[in-house]
Design a protein around this motif. Structure first.
Motif, PDB file in Angstrom:
ATOM      1  N   PHE A  67      10.410 -36.420 -13.918  1.00  0.00           N
ATOM      2  CA  PHE A  67      10.594 -37.676 -13.205  1.00  0.00           C
ATOM      3  C   PHE A  67      10.639 -37.442 -11.696  1.00  0.00           C
ATOM      4  N   ARG A  68      11.307 -36.384 -11.270  1.00  0.00           N
ATOM      5  CA  ARG A  68      11.400 -36.068  -9.842  1.00  0.00           C
ATOM      6  C   ARG A  68      10.029 -35.726  -9.268  1.00  0.00           C
ATOM      7  N   GLN A  71       8.223 -38.955  -8.823  1.00  0.00           N
ATOM      8  CA  GLN A  71       8.804 -39.633  -7.666  1.00  0.00           C
ATOM      9  C   GLN A  71       8.314 -39.002  -6.363  1.00  0.00           C
ATOM     10  N   ASP A  72       8.214 -37.700  -6.332  1.00  0.00           N
ATOM     11  CA  ASP A  72       7.706 -37.014  -5.142  1.00  0.00           C
ATOM     12  C   ASP A  72       6.249 -37.371  -4.861  1.00  0.00           C
ATOM     13  N   GLN A  73       5.438 -37.534  -5.920  1.00  0.00           N
ATOM     14  CA  GLN A  73       4.047 -37.934  -5.722  1.00  0.00           C
ATOM     15  C   GLN A  73       3.959 -39.318  -5.083  1.00  0.00           C
ATOM     16  N   GLN A  74       4.759 -40.244  -5.568  1.00  0.00           N
ATOM     17  CA  GLN A  74       4.750 -41.591  -4.994  1.00  0.00           C
ATOM     18  C   GLN A  74       5.298 -41.596  -3.578  1.00  0.00           C
ATOM     19  N   LEU A  75       6.320 -40.788  -3.339  1.00  0.00           N
ATOM     20  CA  LEU A  75       6.872 -40.666  -1.993  1.00  0.00           C
ATOM     21  C   LEU A  75       5.838 -40.090  -1.034  1.00  0.00           C
TER      22      LEU A  75
END
Length: 104
Positions: A67-68, A71-75
């Protein structure tokens, strides 16, 4: 002995490298590639920062790690779009200079 043609008789198209740069023909394509490059670079940077953790957390799991990563890809995409660090723009400008007047 063999039925294979000699190397000197091989078609010349096999020995050449394609120089087709038609997909780079527009400035919009080049700008989009620069933004994607920026997002990939930022994502790699975030991933390296995550790997340099000092200690394991109490609730660490494979699901949380996955999940992290998402999330990092979207960030990284959001950072490239709204607050770029400039590497994508630098790449775009360099390629635009190399392309000369062919970019519109």
């Amino acid at each position: 002995m063999t039925d294979l043609p000699a190397l000197s008789q091989a078609p010349s198209s096999l020995a050449t490298v394609s120089t087709d740069t038609g997909r780079l023909g527009t400035r919009a394509n080049l700008d989009a590639a620069g933004k994607k490059f920026e997002a990939i670079f930022t994502g790699m940077m975030l991933g390296s920062m995550r790997k340099a953790k000092l200690a394991d957390g109490l609730f660490e799991s494979n699901a949380l790690t996955q999940f992290r990563d998402m999330q990092d890809q979207q960030l990284a995409k959001a950072m490239a779009e709204h607050a770029p660090i400039g590497i994508g723009k630098a790449m775009t400008e360099f390629l635009a200079k190399q392309g000369g007047d062919t970019l519109k």
